[in-house]
Write an enzyme that holds these catalytic residues in place. Sequence first.
Site, mmCIF file in Angstrom:
data_model
loop_
_atom_site.group_PDB
_atom_site.id
_atom_site.type_symbol
_atom_site.label_atom_id
_atom_site.label_comp_id
_atom_site.label_asym_id
_atom_site.label_seq_id
_atom_site.Cartn_x
_atom_site.Cartn_y
_atom_site.Cartn_z
ATOM 1 N N GLU A 284 -1.689 -1.191 4.765
ATOM 2 C CA GLU A 284 -1.075 -2.527 4.667
ATOM 3 C C GLU A 284 -0.019 -2.721 5.748
ATOM 4 O OE1 GLU A 284 0.226 -3.344 0.671
ATOM 5 O OE2 GLU A 284 1.500 -5.025 1.268
ATOM 6 N N LYS B 214 0.051 2.743 -4.209
ATOM 7 C CA LYS B 214 0.442 2.375 -2.844
ATOM 8 C C LYS B 214 1.708 3.132 -2.490
ATOM 9 C CE LYS B 214 2.644 -1.957 -1.412
ATOM 10 N NZ LYS B 214 2.458 -3.423 -1.436
ATOM 11 N N LEU B 215 1.666 3.823 -1.368
ATOM 12 C CA LEU B 215 2.806 4.626 -0.911
ATOM 13 C C LEU B 215 3.472 3.904 0.245
ATOM 14 C CD1 LEU B 215 0.865 8.021 -0.726
ATOM 15 C CD2 LEU B 215 2.475 7.345 -2.541
ATOM 16 N N LYS B 216 4.770 3.704 0.134
ATOM 17 C CA LYS B 216 5.499 3.129 1.258
ATOM 18 C C LYS B 216 5.684 4.229 2.310
ATOM 19 C CE LYS B 216 6.407 -1.065 -0.314
ATOM 20 N NZ LYS B 216 6.109 -2.327 0.397
ATOM 21 N N ASP C 163 -0.103 -8.423 5.015
ATOM 22 C CA ASP C 163 0.849 -8.986 4.054
ATOM 23 C C ASP C 163 1.733 -9.975 4.832
ATOM 24 O OD1 ASP C 163 3.125 -9.447 2.459
ATOM 25 O OD2 ASP C 163 3.379 -7.387 1.811
ATOM 26 N N LYS D 248 0.669 -13.500 -1.596
ATOM 27 C CA LYS D 248 1.890 -13.699 -2.384
ATOM 28 C C LYS D 248 2.120 -15.203 -2.434
ATOM 29 C CE LYS D 248 4.011 -9.250 -1.180
ATOM 30 N NZ LYS D 248 4.985 -8.529 -0.330
ATOM 31 N N SER E 246 3.411 0.239 -6.564
ATOM 32 C CA SER E 246 3.938 0.397 -5.218
ATOM 33 C C SER E 246 5.108 1.371 -5.323
ATOM 34 C CB SER E 246 4.411 -0.970 -4.709
ATOM 35 O OG SER E 246 5.089 -0.846 -3.482
ATOM 36 N N GLY F 98 3.563 -8.210 -4.772
ATOM 37 C CA GLY F 98 4.744 -8.443 -5.607
ATOM 38 C C GLY F 98 5.995 -8.360 -4.767
ATOM 39 N N LEU G 112 9.113 -7.462 -6.499
ATOM 40 C CA LEU G 112 10.035 -6.978 -7.536
ATOM 41 C C LEU G 112 10.529 -8.136 -8.415
ATOM 42 C CD1 LEU G 112 12.329 -4.600 -5.383
ATOM 43 C CD2 LEU G 112 10.023 -4.153 -6.193
ATOM 44 N N ASP H 96 1.710 1.257 2.725
ATOM 45 C CA ASP H 96 2.295 -0.005 3.189
ATOM 46 C C ASP H 96 3.437 0.347 4.133
ATOM 47 O OD1 ASP H 96 3.282 -2.526 3.618
ATOM 48 O OD2 ASP H 96 3.689 -2.983 1.503
HETATM 49 O O1 OSB Z 1 5.551 -5.236 1.164
HETATM 50 O O2 OSB Z 1 4.613 -5.602 -0.684
HETATM 51 C C1 OSB Z 1 5.653 -5.426 -0.022
HETATM 52 C C2 OSB Z 1 8.656 -5.226 -2.370
HETATM 53 C C3 OSB Z 1 9.586 -5.944 -1.666
HETATM 54 C C4 OSB Z 1 9.256 -6.435 -0.431
HETATM 55 C C5 OSB Z 1 7.975 -6.223 0.100
HETATM 56 C C6 OSB Z 1 7.024 -5.530 -0.628
HETATM 57 C C7 OSB Z 1 7.385 -4.985 -1.869
HETATM 58 C C8 OSB Z 1 6.504 -4.138 -2.670
HETATM 59 C C9 OSB Z 1 6.790 -4.026 -4.136
HETATM 60 O O3 OSB Z 1 5.602 -3.478 -2.209
HETATM 61 C C10 OSB Z 1 5.802 -4.744 -4.973
HETATM 62 C C11 OSB Z 1 6.261 -4.810 -6.404
HETATM 63 O O4 OSB Z 1 6.253 -3.759 -7.058
HETATM 64 O O5 OSB Z 1 6.648 -5.898 -6.871
HETATM 65 MG MG MG Z 2 3.499 -5.222 1.696
#
Ligand code: OSB
Ligand code: MG
Length: 375
Positions: free
Chosen positions: A220, A168-170, A245, A269, A143, A297, A299, A195
């Site tokens: 996402e 996955k690109l934010k 999510d 999750k 991510s 995830g 983090l 995402d």
């Molecule tokens: O939306 O999945 C998410 C991290 C913090 C809060 C929300 C998200 C995320 C990630 C990181 O996308 C996922 C990771 O590398 O643990």
């Molecule tokens: Mg997400």
Amino acid sequence: MPAQVRAALRIDSAELRLVRLPLVTPFTIATGTMTEKIFPLLTLRSDGIEGYGEGVMDPLPDYLEETVGGAMDLLRTVLLPQVVGQRFDNPQALARHLAPWRANHMARATVEMAFWDLWAKSLDLPLQTTLGGSGAAVDVGVSLGIGPVAETVDRVARHLEQGYKRIKLKVKPGHDIGLLGAVRGAFPDAHLTVDANCCYTLADTVLLQQMDDFALDYIEQPLAWDDIHDHATLQARLRTPLCLDECIRTVEHARKALQSDAARVINIKIGRSGGYCNALRIHDLCEAFAVPVWCGGMLESGIGRAHNIHLSTLPNFTKPGDTSSASRYFTRDIIEQKLEASAGRMAVPAGPGIGVTLDRDYLKTATLSLESLPR
Ligand code: OSB
Ligand code: MG
């Protein structure tokens, strides 16, 4: 599966820590930037065995409503006093004990995770076996947080070279179609997703429809964290599958999303689902709808990551998860094992329970506060 029957397990004591780990690089998503990871780490003890759980709530209520401060208080004053000194026949019994409480899923999951670890260790089984999973490794992607486009293209290249199975690109308004043009242009065959962490509305439908041109595996959580209905409306206007999510916090949310075609993929999750028992039900329901899932995830430190990896070995986790190498996040982890991906695969930590052990020296350095029950 071996028989998973044993006498009830008594939770003799608990240790609740607040832990702080600096992040190697800041992580920016639509709702803000994180520079460090602060989380509750829970140890439950029974007969000399320890089980570990990690809280995945953030300091601010910007992902969901839970906060680190609120969860610490709830754990300390409500949840832990209700389980310490009690016996539970199995993890399901513990989950039922906590079920009457409303929401606060990540706080409850912290307790359930630690108990599952304890339970599996007491049976001398890997956690994955007690959950119904199997296999020695799982597929993982990465991510990538929001940053300058050219830099992001470089980071995509590096992670594809390392073998990650999906990128996955934010995204956020103003950092979406241009980014996708650059990344897809440079990597025509890569498995790409985006995402949005809830930052669009149905008023952005035309923009979101432009994402159909980039052959994304899925989009996402584009819309509000509590709005399954609008996602169903959006899915009917898109070719790209939607993945939910934030919206999927209960089994009922999953049912409504699946029945209304608001999600063709679901990110599970453990924390957001309120623990493994609900996560497993969501997994099974998605399987019944032929909807694939993957493990998201937050983090996490090595404790949360180990839990995620075990969950990801269940059969309907057919898409790569977000549990990438710990070294991408932290210079030093609080566990002794190195959870590093190789060719886009993350090995399942071997041994009883979650299969990882605490690096007690570093944990001491990283601990902001420590309290024990019974007091
Ligand atoms: O939306 O999945 C998410 C991290 C913090 C809060 C929300 C998200 C995320 C990630 C990181 O996308 C996922 C990771 O590398 O643990
Ligand atoms: Mg997400």
